[in-house]
Write an enzyme that holds these catalytic residues in place. Sequence first.
Site, mmCIF file in Angstrom:
data_model
loop_
_atom_site.group_PDB
_atom_site.id
_atom_site.type_symbol
_atom_site.label_atom_id
_atom_site.label_comp_id
_atom_site.label_asym_id
_atom_site.label_seq_id
_atom_site.Cartn_x
_atom_site.Cartn_y
_atom_site.Cartn_z
ATOM 1 N N TYR A 272 -2.450 -2.024 -13.989
ATOM 2 C CA TYR A 272 -1.107 -2.751 -13.908
ATOM 3 C C TYR A 272 -0.155 -1.746 -13.938
ATOM 4 O O TYR A 272 -0.040 -0.793 -14.241
ATOM 5 C CB TYR A 272 -0.736 -3.783 -14.961
ATOM 6 N N GLY B 145 -3.868 5.790 -20.340
ATOM 7 C CA GLY B 145 -5.087 5.589 -21.020
ATOM 8 C C GLY B 145 -6.254 5.876 -20.151
ATOM 9 O O GLY B 145 -6.552 6.885 -19.988
ATOM 10 N N LYS C 42 0.950 -1.378 -0.118
ATOM 11 C CA LYS C 42 0.072 0.031 0.034
ATOM 12 C C LYS C 42 0.706 1.360 -0.122
ATOM 13 O O LYS C 42 1.639 1.479 0.952
ATOM 14 C CB LYS C 42 -1.014 0.045 1.319
ATOM 15 N N SER D 126 -2.286 1.566 -17.958
ATOM 16 C CA SER D 126 -1.517 1.481 -16.702
ATOM 17 C C SER D 126 -1.175 2.542 -15.940
ATOM 18 O O SER D 126 -1.855 3.750 -16.131
ATOM 19 C CB SER D 126 -0.191 0.774 -17.062
#
Length: 117
Positions: A58, A73, A9, A25
């Site tokens: 990712y 994106g 985290k 990503s």
Amino acid sequence: MTIEVIKSKLHNVTVTEANLNYIGSITIDEDLMDAVNIIAGEKVQIVNNNNGERLETYVIKGERGSGAICLNGAAARKVQPGDVVIIMSYAQMDFEEAKNFKPWVVFPDTKTNKLVK
């Protein structure tokens, strides 16, 4: 039985860029990746503290020491530079193992995304 638990985290990092024209990503400063034991290609969940959005994508490596947190994106539509986000990854493990597992949690400086010592 296996369960999914939090593994890593990054708490309250600031988005430095949102690049709609990239294929997808999240780009994360490699120093931050190392600090929470996240690797390139790993699936992460991102929670935007500014607007409540949650998304999964990712990781790709960002320049070490840059403080980069860039949503790429379609994810770029969910954040704005300056938004504060939490980045988390999870791991599957045996129930008994999970009872003693300690996740990697880091609270970087929210202005610079640098590790606080």
